[in-house]
Design an enzyme around this catalytic site. Structure first.
Site, PDB file in Angstrom:
ATOM      1  CG  ASN A  44      15.683  26.989  -4.547  1.00  0.00           C
ATOM      2  OD1 ASN A  44      15.080  26.170  -5.248  1.00  0.00           O
ATOM      3  ND2 ASN A  44      16.495  26.635  -3.570  1.00  0.00           N
ATOM      4  CE  LYS A  73      14.597  26.553  -0.386  1.00  0.00           C
ATOM      5  NZ  LYS A  73      14.912  26.789   0.997  1.00  0.00           N
ATOM      6  CG  HIS A 114      20.036  24.677  -1.534  1.00  0.00           C
ATOM      7  ND1 HIS A 114      19.557  24.174  -0.344  1.00  0.00           N
ATOM      8  CD2 HIS A 114      19.514  25.928  -1.656  1.00  0.00           C
ATOM      9  CE1 HIS A 114      18.774  25.083   0.219  1.00  0.00           C
ATOM     10  NE2 HIS A 114      18.729  26.154  -0.560  1.00  0.00           N
ATOM     11  CD  GLU A 122      20.567  29.934  -0.144  1.00  0.00           C
ATOM     12  OE1 GLU A 122      19.563  30.624  -0.292  1.00  0.00           O
ATOM     13  OE2 GLU A 122      20.573  28.701  -0.317  1.00  0.00           O
TER      14      GLU A 122
HETATM   15  P1  13P Z   1      14.208  31.019   2.370  1.00  0.00           P
HETATM   16  O1  13P Z   1      14.167  32.300   1.573  1.00  0.00           O
HETATM   17  O2  13P Z   1      12.872  30.340   2.445  1.00  0.00           O
HETATM   18  O3  13P Z   1      14.851  31.218   3.706  1.00  0.00           O
HETATM   19  O4  13P Z   1      15.134  29.995   1.555  1.00  0.00           O
HETATM   20  C1  13P Z   1      16.393  30.378   1.146  1.00  0.00           C
HETATM   21  C2  13P Z   1      16.937  29.322   0.266  1.00  0.00           C
HETATM   22  O5  13P Z   1      17.293  28.243   0.703  1.00  0.00           O
HETATM   23  C3  13P Z   1      17.013  29.605  -1.170  1.00  0.00           C
HETATM   24  O6  13P Z   1      17.804  28.679  -1.825  1.00  0.00           O
END
Ligand code: 13P
Length: 247
Positions: free
Chosen positions: A7, A9, A96, A165
């Site tokens: 992901n 982002k 998310h 998560e």
């Molecule tokens: P990180 O791997 O940077 O902790 O992020 C996890 C996340 O939010 C994936 O959607």
């Protein structure tokens, strides 16, 4: 089948495709490649060009979110699953914690899941407790509620993947203990079996996954893969996760 989902982002411009090219060449040659899938969710701006580029290749492209209406609407800046599918997305994240924090409610998430499935996208539905909920030992009840409020038996479970998560673990370098994570994953699968009255969909873990700690995660057979944030933005870090998982 295992899943390694990156992901991105708010990261990436057209030339960042070089990262995916390196991941794709590793994946195409890996002797374990039939055991797993690689999916990357870049920002909306890159979905069409990346999907075209990777059309006949191994990597699949998904979106990070979708709007809770079916096709077109008068909501400024909104993008529907129909529109995402039309430019080649195969997956979408829904729920998310970043988006929940910005106001996504359970009712909105239910519509997102419903329309994504209707438009032939596979949904990666994200759940997770925050730090306070963990401290108060509410993790299992929070996760159960997040699943029960959104998922329905009539949703095609073959098109749903769950990503657990914990919010306190995202981007912090902190991860659950193996014991907690095993217990939580088994709980999630039990709740899902109850909802779908069939075998549970795949359940992934996300939160500070990297090439080192993946060794610990791989001992937990109930985990079907990973949703990877920070470590998906460089090919080496992402490939290291896959390499060390199958080592
Ligand atoms: P990180 O791997 O940077 O902790 O992020 C996890 C996340 O939010 C994936 O959607």
């Amino acid at each position: 089948m295992r899943y390694f989902i990156g992901n991105w982002k708010m990261f990436g411009v057209p030339k960042s495709i070089s990262i995916l090219n390196k991941i794709n060449s590793y994946y195409s040659k890996d002797k374990n490649r039939n055991k797993y899938r690689v999916i990357i969710t870049p920002p909306y701006t890159l979905i069409e060009s990346y999907s075209k580029y990777f059309k006949n290749k191994k990597i699949l492209i998904g979106a990070q979110n979708c709007y809770q209406k079916e096709q077109f609407s008068s909501n400024t800046a909104a993008v529907s699953s129909y529109m995402l599918r039309s430019v080649g997305a195969k997956y979408t994240l829904v729920g998310h914690s970043d988006n929940r924090a910005e106001g996504d409610t359970d009712a909105m998430l239910k519509d997102k899941v419903r329309y994504a499935i209707k438009n032939n996208l596979k949904v990666v539905f994200c759940i997770g407790e925050n730090k306070l909920e963990k401290k108060n030992k509410k993790t299992l009840s929070v996760l159960k509620r997040q699943l029960a409020k959104v998922l329905e038996k009539k949703f095609n479970r073959n098109n749903i993947i769950i990503a657990y998560e914990p919010i306190w673990s995202i981007g912090t370098g902190k991860i659950p203990t193996a014991q907690d994570l095993k217990k939580t994953t088994i709980h999630i699968k039990k709740v899902l079996k109850g909802i779908f009255k069939k075998n549970s969909p795949a359940v992934l873990y996300g939160g500070s996954v990297d090439g080192n700690n993946v060794e610990m995660f791989k001992e937990i057979k109930e985990i079907d893969g990973f949703l990877i944030g920070g470590a998906s933005k460089t090919s080496k870090k992402f490939i290291d996760i896959i390499k060390n998982y199958y080592r």
